[in-house]
Design a protein around this motif. Structure first.
Motif, PDB file in Angstrom:
ATOM      1  N   GLU A 104     -21.050  -9.554   7.644  1.00 15.98           N
ATOM      2  CA  GLU A 104     -20.118  -8.453   6.948  1.00 15.98           C
ATOM      3  C   GLU A 104     -19.586  -7.687   8.353  1.00 15.98           C
ATOM      4  OE1 GLU A 104     -24.035  -6.581   6.887  1.00 15.98           O
ATOM      5  OE2 GLU A 104     -23.251  -8.607   6.653  1.00 15.98           O
ATOM      6  N   TYR A 105     -20.306  -7.555   9.463  1.00 20.82           N
ATOM      7  CA  TYR A 105     -19.738  -6.753  10.452  1.00 20.82           C
ATOM      8  C   TYR A 105     -18.318  -7.281  11.070  1.00 20.82           C
ATOM      9  CZ  TYR A 105     -24.412  -4.833  10.929  1.00 20.82           C
ATOM     10  OH  TYR A 105     -25.448  -4.036  10.984  1.00 20.82           O
ATOM     11  N   LYS A 106     -17.507  -6.113  11.127  1.00 16.03           N
ATOM     12  CA  LYS A 106     -16.179  -6.405  11.442  1.00 16.03           C
ATOM     13  C   LYS A 106     -15.747  -5.709  12.358  1.00 16.03           C
ATOM     14  CE  LYS A 106     -15.490  -9.183   7.995  1.00 16.03           C
ATOM     15  NZ  LYS A 106     -15.778 -10.768   8.170  1.00 16.03           N
ATOM     16  N   THR A 107     -16.267  -4.715  12.822  1.00 13.50           N
ATOM     17  CA  THR A 107     -16.118  -3.544  14.149  1.00 13.50           C
ATOM     18  C   THR A 107     -17.125  -3.337  15.072  1.00 13.50           C
ATOM     19  OG1 THR A 107     -16.390  -1.664  12.767  1.00 13.50           O
ATOM     20  CG2 THR A 107     -14.194  -2.668  12.491  1.00 13.50           C
ATOM     21  N   PHE A 108     -16.855  -3.072  16.140  1.00 20.15           N
ATOM     22  CA  PHE A 108     -17.824  -2.741  17.138  1.00 20.15           C
ATOM     23  C   PHE A 108     -17.227  -1.923  18.208  1.00 20.15           C
ATOM     24  CE2 PHE A 108     -15.150  -5.634  19.706  1.00 20.15           C
ATOM     25  CZ  PHE A 108     -15.318  -5.080  21.156  1.00 20.15           C
ATOM     26  N   LYS A 109     -18.379  -1.153  18.980  1.00 20.12           N
ATOM     27  CA  LYS A 109     -18.095  -0.371  20.204  1.00 20.12           C
ATOM     28  C   LYS A 109     -18.990  -0.901  21.371  1.00 20.12           C
ATOM     29  CE  LYS A 109     -18.141   4.450  21.566  1.00 20.12           C
ATOM     30  NZ  LYS A 109     -18.337   5.825  21.018  1.00 20.12           N
ATOM     31  N   ALA A 110     -18.445  -0.828  22.480  1.00 18.13           N
ATOM     32  CA  ALA A 110     -19.309  -1.128  23.610  1.00 18.13           C
ATOM     33  C   ALA A 110     -19.730   0.254  24.259  1.00 18.13           C
ATOM     34  CB  ALA A 110     -18.443  -2.108  24.760  1.00 18.13           C
ATOM     35  N   ILE A 111     -20.959   0.258  24.689  1.00 20.88           N
ATOM     36  CA  ILE A 111     -21.299   1.513  25.500  1.00 20.88           C
ATOM     37  C   ILE A 111     -22.290   1.185  26.635  1.00 20.88           C
ATOM     38  CG2 ILE A 111     -23.026   3.635  24.972  1.00 20.88           C
ATOM     39  CD1 ILE A 111     -22.339   3.527  22.045  1.00 20.88           C
ATOM     40  N   THR A 112     -21.914   1.711  27.772  1.00 20.92           N
ATOM     41  CA  THR A 112     -22.484   1.558  28.990  1.00 20.92           C
ATOM     42  C   THR A 112     -23.156   2.678  29.695  1.00 20.92           C
ATOM     43  OG1 THR A 112     -21.020  -0.326  29.533  1.00 20.92           O
ATOM     44  CG2 THR A 112     -22.314   0.324  31.278  1.00 20.92           C
ATOM     45  N   SER A 113     -24.419   2.443  30.326  1.00 21.80           N
ATOM     46  CA  SER A 113     -25.245   3.367  30.909  1.00 21.80           C
ATOM     47  C   SER A 113     -25.255   2.728  32.393  1.00 21.80           C
ATOM     48  CB  SER A 113     -26.380   3.803  30.385  1.00 21.80           C
ATOM     49  OG  SER A 113     -27.395   4.510  31.432  1.00 21.80           O
ATOM     50  N   ARG A 114     -24.761   3.273  33.314  1.00 17.35           N
ATOM     51  CA  ARG A 114     -24.756   2.810  34.690  1.00 17.35           C
ATOM     52  C   ARG A 114     -25.854   3.531  35.509  1.00 17.35           C
ATOM     53  NH1 ARG A 114     -20.930   2.733  39.597  1.00 17.35           N
ATOM     54  NH2 ARG A 114     -20.678   4.959  39.016  1.00 17.35           N
ATOM     55  N   ALA A 128     -15.108  -1.616  29.073  1.00 19.61           N
ATOM     56  CA  ALA A 128     -13.673  -2.120  28.706  1.00 19.61           C
ATOM     57  C   ALA A 128     -14.026  -3.608  28.925  1.00 19.61           C
ATOM     58  CB  ALA A 128     -12.842  -1.693  29.632  1.00 19.61           C
ATOM     59  N   LYS A 129     -14.838  -4.043  29.854  1.00 20.34           N
ATOM     60  CA  LYS A 129     -14.965  -5.549  30.129  1.00 20.34           C
ATOM     61  C   LYS A 129     -15.846  -6.235  29.202  1.00 20.34           C
ATOM     62  CE  LYS A 129     -13.182  -5.978  34.380  1.00 20.34           C
ATOM     63  NZ  LYS A 129     -12.264  -7.039  34.926  1.00 20.34           N
ATOM     64  N   ILE A 130     -16.854  -5.316  28.804  1.00 18.89           N
ATOM     65  CA  ILE A 130     -17.594  -6.068  27.434  1.00 18.89           C
ATOM     66  C   ILE A 130     -16.863  -5.844  26.400  1.00 18.89           C
ATOM     67  CG2 ILE A 130     -19.418  -5.423  25.884  1.00 18.89           C
ATOM     68  CD1 ILE A 130     -20.959  -4.403  28.530  1.00 18.89           C
ATOM     69  N   GLY A 131     -16.133  -5.167  25.820  1.00 17.84           N
ATOM     70  CA  GLY A 131     -15.069  -5.250  24.879  1.00 17.84           C
ATOM     71  C   GLY A 131     -14.139  -6.313  24.828  1.00 17.84           C
ATOM     72  N   VAL A 140     -13.918  -9.803  15.478  1.00 13.80           N
ATOM     73  CA  VAL A 140     -14.015  -8.526  15.237  1.00 13.80           C
ATOM     74  C   VAL A 140     -13.178  -7.520  16.203  1.00 13.80           C
ATOM     75  CG1 VAL A 140     -16.521  -8.836  14.636  1.00 13.80           C
ATOM     76  CG2 VAL A 140     -15.600  -8.480  17.049  1.00 13.80           C
ATOM     77  N   LYS A 141     -13.092  -6.254  15.615  1.00 17.33           N
ATOM     78  CA  LYS A 141     -11.925  -5.316  16.233  1.00 17.33           C
ATOM     79  C   LYS A 141     -13.142  -4.131  16.811  1.00 17.33           C
ATOM     80  CE  LYS A 141      -8.305  -6.365  13.069  1.00 17.33           C
ATOM     81  NZ  LYS A 141      -7.371  -5.979  12.032  1.00 17.33           N
ATOM     82  N   VAL A 142     -12.207  -3.254  17.652  1.00 17.01           N
ATOM     83  CA  VAL A 142     -13.107  -2.253  18.164  1.00 17.01           C
ATOM     84  C   VAL A 142     -12.745  -1.127  17.161  1.00 17.01           C
ATOM     85  CG1 VAL A 142     -12.892  -0.544  20.112  1.00 17.01           C
ATOM     86  CG2 VAL A 142     -12.573  -2.994  20.684  1.00 17.01           C
ATOM     87  N   ASP A 143     -13.896  -0.404  16.993  1.00 17.57           N
ATOM     88  CA  ASP A 143     -13.805   1.064  16.347  1.00 17.57           C
ATOM     89  C   ASP A 143     -14.681   1.937  16.992  1.00 17.57           C
ATOM     90  OD1 ASP A 143     -13.803   2.975  14.751  1.00 17.57           O
ATOM     91  OD2 ASP A 143     -14.080   2.169  12.838  1.00 17.57           O
ATOM     92  N   VAL A 144     -14.132   2.724  17.733  1.00 14.81           N
ATOM     93  CA  VAL A 144     -14.987   3.648  18.700  1.00 14.81           C
ATOM     94  C   VAL A 144     -15.656   4.967  17.979  1.00 14.81           C
ATOM     95  CG1 VAL A 144     -13.520   3.227  21.004  1.00 14.81           C
ATOM     96  CG2 VAL A 144     -12.929   5.154  19.429  1.00 14.81           C
ATOM     97  N   HIS A 145     -15.078   4.951  16.611  1.00 11.26           N
ATOM     98  CA  HIS A 145     -15.473   6.253  15.875  1.00 11.26           C
ATOM     99  C   HIS A 145     -16.631   5.918  14.768  1.00 11.26           C
ATOM    100  CE1 HIS A 145     -12.301   8.689  17.512  1.00 11.26           C
ATOM    101  NE2 HIS A 145     -11.540   7.825  17.156  1.00 11.26           N
ATOM    102  N   ASN A 146     -16.383   4.608  14.247  1.00 13.73           N
ATOM    103  CA  ASN A 146     -17.549   4.154  13.194  1.00 13.73           C
ATOM    104  C   ASN A 146     -17.628   2.810  13.152  1.00 13.73           C
ATOM    105  OD1 ASN A 146     -19.056   4.784  10.861  1.00 13.73           O
ATOM    106  ND2 ASN A 146     -17.558   4.433   9.594  1.00 13.73           N
ATOM    107  N   TYR A 152     -24.748  -2.382  23.700  1.00 12.18           N
ATOM    108  CA  TYR A 152     -25.173  -1.548  24.551  1.00 12.18           C
ATOM    109  C   TYR A 152     -25.359  -2.195  25.750  1.00 12.18           C
ATOM    110  CZ  TYR A 152     -26.283   1.549  20.854  1.00 12.18           C
ATOM    111  OH  TYR A 152     -26.166   2.844  19.859  1.00 12.18           O
ATOM    112  N   CYS A 153     -24.964  -1.820  26.952  1.00 10.19           N
ATOM    113  CA  CYS A 153     -25.223  -2.254  28.454  1.00 10.19           C
ATOM    114  C   CYS A 153     -25.935  -1.197  29.323  1.00 10.19           C
ATOM    115  CB  CYS A 153     -23.953  -2.711  28.874  1.00 10.19           C
ATOM    116  SG  CYS A 153     -23.934  -3.479  30.773  1.00 10.19           S
ATOM    117  N   ASP A 154     -27.337  -1.451  29.491  1.00 15.25           N
ATOM    118  CA  ASP A 154     -27.906  -0.646  30.681  1.00 15.25           C
ATOM    119  C   ASP A 154     -28.005  -1.541  31.963  1.00 15.25           C
ATOM    120  OD1 ASP A 154     -28.593   1.127  28.511  1.00 15.25           O
ATOM    121  OD2 ASP A 154     -30.784   0.841  28.572  1.00 15.25           O
TER     122      ASP A 154
END
Length: 395
Positions: A104-114, A128-131, A140-146, A152-154
């Motif tokens: 059921e998941y349709k949206t995602f967000k990429a979060i990086t800690s460098r 942006a590369k991961i997205g 799936v589509k990007v949704d940065v709010h919800n 996650y990328c550490d």
């Protein structure tokens, strides 16, 4: 690609010069809780602890790690070398698994800690590369709010990719804030009190009072099960068991009936105080809750406190019963606590207890009693045992 558990450490990382002491104790607790489960190396890397997964037992590892105080989140990760090709493969693998479990998941967000500042891209550019990888390979589509899920990328010397952050209890590792003696009954409250103090780094041991044969051996076993549950969070503990019945009989024979409960509580505190002093405990812990029963009025607590100079922690003092029950259910002590076995506090229970006792009045009522002798005799017959948490056998 390697599977590892990434453990976020919360307030432990704020301890400054003492951080190494907290971290060492945390590592000991992790190793202890993972006894009997296959795992690889346990190591610390830039603010997180990692546990290598060596077989298909991630769920078991997570359940055990949840019980280690000091851990805030547990993240099942894929660990790869820090290069674009391996990072892309890890992202595709973990997103594929996530969408298979959650179609059921349709949206995602990429979060990086460098963490590796030498890496040529900054955090936003890596995200942006991961997205782009996810958008290219999945519907799936990007949704940065919800978003439905995060990727996650550490990025450190190695790179860790994950989507889940499973909540643990946080707090501080057991033993980093001294030793406490918990007055453990068979009820709902005292195991929760022990849990809350263990969460603040107190190494908890338990003192239980029974009235055998007026209370049964099954009641004692019930309390030992609760002590085992506490040991799962804290560490192997010492379990002191004292038969308070001879003391109760003397109180019943020589003292006003309406003061039976409060005087019994004072004798419990006398015994707890003596054990605490002889064994170098830093504090005494109880599950008392203001106004819940007759002995837990402000007057009653004042009279009980008069017995000891030890610091007495009452972590439940201002909590509603429903909140205490909620914690008991969360830590899996509730079902054991409500088993219908007798408690020593129900023996010689007064019909009309004194709700406003005074120290002077209770001391006068206690004059016929040889308090020191009664305490000594109770402790001479005290049993002491060790209760461990997780052992080599899977629970």
């Amino acid at each position: 690609m390697n599977r590892e558990m990434a453990l976020s450490l919360g307030e432990l990382v704020l301890k400054g010069k003492n951080r190494h002491r907290f971290l060492e104790q945390l590592m000991r607790q992790i190793k202890r809780n993972l006894r009997g489960i296959d795992h690889g190396k346990i190591y610390h890397n830039m603010g997180k602890v990692y546990v290598e997964v060596v077989s298909d037992n991630e769920e078991k590892l997570i359940n055990r790690l949840k019980h280690v105080f000091g851990i805030v989140y547990i993240a099942p990760t894929i660990k790869v070398e820090t290069n674009p090709e391996q990072i892309e493969e890890a992202v595709k693998e973990i997103v594929k698994q996530t969408l298979e479990k959650n179609p059921e998941y349709k949206t995602f967000k990429a979060i990086t800690s460098r963490g590796d500042k030498k890496f040529p891209l900054n955090s936003m550019e890596i995200s942006a590369k991961i997205g782009g990888i996810v958008l290219k390979n999945f519907d799936v589509k990007v949704d940065v709010h919800n978003p439905d899920f995060n990727v996650y990328c550490d990025l450190k010397k190695d790179t860790y990719i994950y989507v889940e952050k499973i909540k643990a209890h946080g707090g501080l590792p057991s033993g980093t804030n001294g030793r406490g003696l918990l007055l453990l009954s068979g009820g709902i409250d005292s195991p929760v009190a022990g849990f809350l103090m263990a969460k603040r780094g107190v190494k908890v041991d338990c003192l239980h009072f029974h009235s055998y044969p007026f209370t049964s051996e099954r009641a004692e076993e019930k309390v030992k099960k609760l002590a085992e549950d506490i040991a799962n969070f804290s560490d192997e503990l010492t379990f002191y068991s004292v038969n308070i019945l001879p003391v109760q009989k003397e109180i019943n024979k020589n003292c006003p009936e309406e003061e039976m409960t409060i005087i019994s509580r004072r004798f419990m505190m006398r015994i707890a105080d003596k054990i605490a002093r002889e064994n170098n405990y830093d504090c005494i812990i109880t599950g008392e809750n203001l106004g819940q029963v007759a002995s837990q009025t402000i007057n009653g607590l004042t009279v009980t406190n008069d017995i000891t100079n030890k610091l007495v922690f009452r972590p439940l003092i201002g909590m509603d019963k429903v909140d205490i029950i909620e914690i008991a259910k969360e830590i899996d002590t509730y079902e054991t606590s409500i088993l219908p076995f007798e408690d020593c506090c129900t023996v010689f229970l007064p019909k009309h207890p004194n709700l406003k006792p005074t120290i002077e009045g209770i001391e006068e009522s206690e004059e016929p009693l040889d308090s020191e002798k009664l305490v000594e005799e109770a402790m001479e017959k005290m049993s002491v045992s060790k209760i461990g948490g997780y052992d080599e056998e899977e629970k």
